[in-house]
Write a protein that holds these residues in place. Sequence first.
Motif, PDB file in Angstrom:
ATOM      1  N   ASN A 152      46.312  39.750  37.571  1.00 46.88           N
ATOM      2  CA  ASN A 152      45.568  38.964  38.554  1.00 46.88           C
ATOM      3  C   ASN A 152      46.530  38.503  39.653  1.00 46.88           C
ATOM      4  O   ASN A 152      47.562  37.905  39.373  1.00 46.88           O
ATOM      5  CB  ASN A 152      44.921  37.745  37.891  1.00 46.88           C
ATOM      6  CG  ASN A 152      43.932  38.157  36.805  1.00 46.88           C
ATOM      7  OD1 ASN A 152      43.351  39.235  36.887  1.00 46.88           O
ATOM      8  ND2 ASN A 152      43.745  37.304  35.818  1.00 46.88           N
ATOM      9  N   GLY A 163      40.165  35.917  39.674  1.00 44.74           N
ATOM     10  CA  GLY A 163      38.999  36.676  40.113  1.00 44.74           C
ATOM     11  C   GLY A 163      39.325  37.814  41.039  1.00 44.74           C
ATOM     12  O   GLY A 163      38.412  38.475  41.543  1.00 44.74           O
ATOM     13  N   SER A 164      40.630  38.077  41.323  1.00 42.21           N
ATOM     14  CA  SER A 164      40.960  39.128  42.282  1.00 42.21           C
ATOM     15  C   SER A 164      42.195  39.891  41.843  1.00 42.21           C
ATOM     16  O   SER A 164      42.961  39.438  41.000  1.00 42.21           O
ATOM     17  CB  SER A 164      41.192  38.511  43.662  1.00 42.21           C
ATOM     18  OG  SER A 164      42.286  37.597  43.613  1.00 42.21           O
ATOM     19  N   SER A 186      37.676  42.062  44.528  1.00 47.19           N
ATOM     20  CA  SER A 186      37.028  41.098  43.634  1.00 47.19           C
ATOM     21  C   SER A 186      36.611  41.804  42.333  1.00 47.19           C
ATOM     22  O   SER A 186      35.907  42.821  42.351  1.00 47.19           O
ATOM     23  CB  SER A 186      35.800  40.497  44.303  1.00 47.19           C
ATOM     24  OG  SER A 186      35.023  39.774  43.380  1.00 47.19           O
ATOM     25  N   TYR A 187      37.059  41.218  41.211  1.00 50.67           N
ATOM     26  CA  TYR A 187      36.620  41.753  39.909  1.00 50.67           C
ATOM     27  C   TYR A 187      35.091  41.701  39.788  1.00 50.67           C
ATOM     28  O   TYR A 187      34.454  42.641  39.306  1.00 50.67           O
ATOM     29  CB  TYR A 187      37.220  40.921  38.774  1.00 50.67           C
ATOM     30  CG  TYR A 187      38.656  41.253  38.436  1.00 50.67           C
ATOM     31  CD1 TYR A 187      39.021  42.530  38.016  1.00 50.67           C
ATOM     32  CD2 TYR A 187      39.641  40.263  38.484  1.00 50.67           C
ATOM     33  CE1 TYR A 187      40.334  42.807  37.687  1.00 50.67           C
ATOM     34  CE2 TYR A 187      40.957  40.547  38.152  1.00 50.67           C
ATOM     35  CZ  TYR A 187      41.303  41.826  37.749  1.00 50.67           C
ATOM     36  OH  TYR A 187      42.594  42.112  37.414  1.00 50.67           O
ATOM     37  N   ARG A 188      34.542  40.588  40.209  1.00 55.23           N
ATOM     38  CA  ARG A 188      33.099  40.403  40.033  1.00 55.23           C
ATOM     39  C   ARG A 188      32.299  41.432  40.792  1.00 55.23           C
ATOM     40  O   ARG A 188      31.372  42.048  40.260  1.00 55.23           O
ATOM     41  CB  ARG A 188      32.694  38.990  40.466  1.00 55.23           C
ATOM     42  CG  ARG A 188      31.239  38.636  40.167  1.00 55.23           C
ATOM     43  CD  ARG A 188      30.909  37.241  40.642  1.00 55.23           C
ATOM     44  NE  ARG A 188      30.989  37.163  42.098  1.00 55.23           N
ATOM     45  CZ  ARG A 188      29.998  37.567  42.918  1.00 55.23           C
ATOM     46  NH1 ARG A 188      28.878  38.070  42.428  1.00 55.23           N
ATOM     47  NH2 ARG A 188      30.134  37.450  44.224  1.00 55.23           N
ATOM     48  N   VAL A 216      36.895  40.559  32.711  1.00 57.03           N
ATOM     49  CA  VAL A 216      36.869  40.268  34.139  1.00 57.03           C
ATOM     50  C   VAL A 216      35.458  40.346  34.697  1.00 57.03           C
ATOM     51  O   VAL A 216      35.187  39.805  35.776  1.00 57.03           O
ATOM     52  CB  VAL A 216      37.801  41.228  34.894  1.00 57.03           C
ATOM     53  CG1 VAL A 216      39.257  40.976  34.511  1.00 57.03           C
ATOM     54  CG2 VAL A 216      37.432  42.689  34.650  1.00 57.03           C
ATOM     55  N   TYR A 217      34.564  41.019  33.941  1.00 56.19           N
ATOM     56  CA  TYR A 217      33.165  41.032  34.379  1.00 56.19           C
ATOM     57  C   TYR A 217      32.292  41.500  33.212  1.00 56.19           C
ATOM     58  O   TYR A 217      32.659  42.409  32.460  1.00 56.19           O
ATOM     59  CB  TYR A 217      32.955  41.973  35.562  1.00 56.19           C
ATOM     60  CG  TYR A 217      31.523  41.955  36.067  1.00 56.19           C
ATOM     61  CD1 TYR A 217      31.070  40.921  36.880  1.00 56.19           C
ATOM     62  CD2 TYR A 217      30.621  42.952  35.699  1.00 56.19           C
ATOM     63  CE1 TYR A 217      29.757  40.875  37.320  1.00 56.19           C
ATOM     64  CE2 TYR A 217      29.303  42.911  36.139  1.00 56.19           C
ATOM     65  CZ  TYR A 217      28.872  41.873  36.949  1.00 56.19           C
ATOM     66  OH  TYR A 217      27.576  41.832  37.388  1.00 56.19           O
TER      67      TYR A 217
END
Length: 579
Positions: A152, A163-164, A186-188, A216-217
């Motif tokens: 990360n 999150g990135s 972005s992971y999301r 991560v998602y």
Amino acid sequence: MKSRISLWQKIFITGMIPVFIVSVLLSRSSFERLKKTAYSLSENAIANQVKRIDLNLNTRMNLIESSLQSLADSIASSSTEDGILLESAISPELNAKNMIAPFSEIRAAVISLDRKRVFSTDESRELNKGQIASILEEIKENPNKSIFSRRNSSVFVSRDNSGSFLLYKAVTKKGKNIGAVFFELSYRMMGYNILTQQRIQQSQTNFLLNEAKQVVYADNYLPDNVRKALTESYLSGSRRIVLEIDGKPYFAYMQYSGSTGWVIASFVPEKKLFSSSELLKRQALSMWMLGLLFSSAFLMILSHALLKPVKHLKEAMNAVQRGDLAVTIKRSSSDEIGDLSSSFNYMLKALNKQIDKNYKQEIARQNAEMKALQAQINPHFLYNTLDSINWMLLERGEEDISKVVISLGKLMQYSIGKSSAIVRLKDEYMNIHNYLLLQKNRIEDKLNYTLLSNPEFENYPIPKLILQPLIENSIIHGIIPCDHPGSIRVATDAVTNGLMITIEDNGIGMDEEELKHFMELCYNEDSNQNIGVQNVMKRLFLFYGKDVEINVNSKKGKGTCIQLILPEREDKEIEDRNH
């Protein structure tokens, strides 16, 4: 009181038991095979889905990497060897925005030139110049390679970078590093674009694990205990597994993505692999019940059809029981039931004949008894007459003749008296003694006799007047015709399981032809001739059965020996028959 089960009910129950068992086994077997097939198809579908996600992820990362390369090439062509932008060059910020516009997962693009000028598409966040400097030092070793941060990270100042992640590459001009370009992803959004559109079941969960094996998602609810169990299973080397978590089985498939170092995973509760099982169970139950209904109807019709002739036979038997012997059954089939009907008709016909025969025999017996009662007057008269003669002879001193008269009276009383047809052997010996006494008085010195009786067999049961006809035959046909004094010997000896009575004389004997004729008389059961020897053998066969043996040895001029071998009988039979 026990309830009565009719024959058709027994046939119905007997037929339904195997139908029920077979139908249950077939239904269960079919359901299990279908379940196994459905599970296999669903598991393969999930595995193929994970593989497609991996392919899409690799494709997406390749496109993003190509875009990063294009941005680096564009910056290099718009700059001098010292990292100074040409006046005619397009704005770096605009160029970067154009490159990241097709990719919603790219949060920002950053361009660094000559370590002094930095351009960002996200002006709202503060750049982390220390992070940028560190990356510029890192890419000196691989200036021509796009580098994917396997942790990360971000080029912006932030409290949480979970999150990135970054994708970056050096900008080179004639082999010299003049700067670098960065994509923050972005992971999301990456997970959303890659995973959400791939789900094939509502209860399915797809998720991504980064290189640190952190989620991560996830496109659906992911319980922490499930994530932990699946992660541990992956680390142990399992890729395709069924895990039981909190008493519930889960199927999961996991695959490593080489381009990112991530793990793509998908899991679903095992019962959801065959979501239509309940519907199928209801349909199978409906089909099973319908099959049982049709089977029941078929068995009822079949049992009634089979038992219809049996019912007719039962009605005919009831009619016979009531006394109707004229009933008959019409044969309606050529099977075993038809044979049974024919046998019943034949039996009834034979029964009618036997009843008619027994009726006639009973009438004849009654007539014979009537005549016998009438005939009893004559023997009674004869006994009294002989008794009077005996007293007259005694008064005159004729004792020898008196003995003959007494023997004759006893002989007549034994022969035509009312005693039982079955007597003891010693009674039969006493009778032949009286008979031989009379014969000796008649032919005097030409006849001698010897009677040997085994005390063991004195009470042996034997039909009356068995020995006298044989002795009479020896005297008439053997001793009287010869020219020398004759002798008769009667003896009783024990043999295996019975006794043997021997009647032996030294008369004229028989040649082979005469002996053959004698033996034919002994065993000819169908003859109606009232010959003494034949009468004896018929009564012996009736009383003892086929166990009786007769052996006859005779030579012309030497005499004859007759041996009767009789099976052992109990003494009480005389008493039973006398009663």
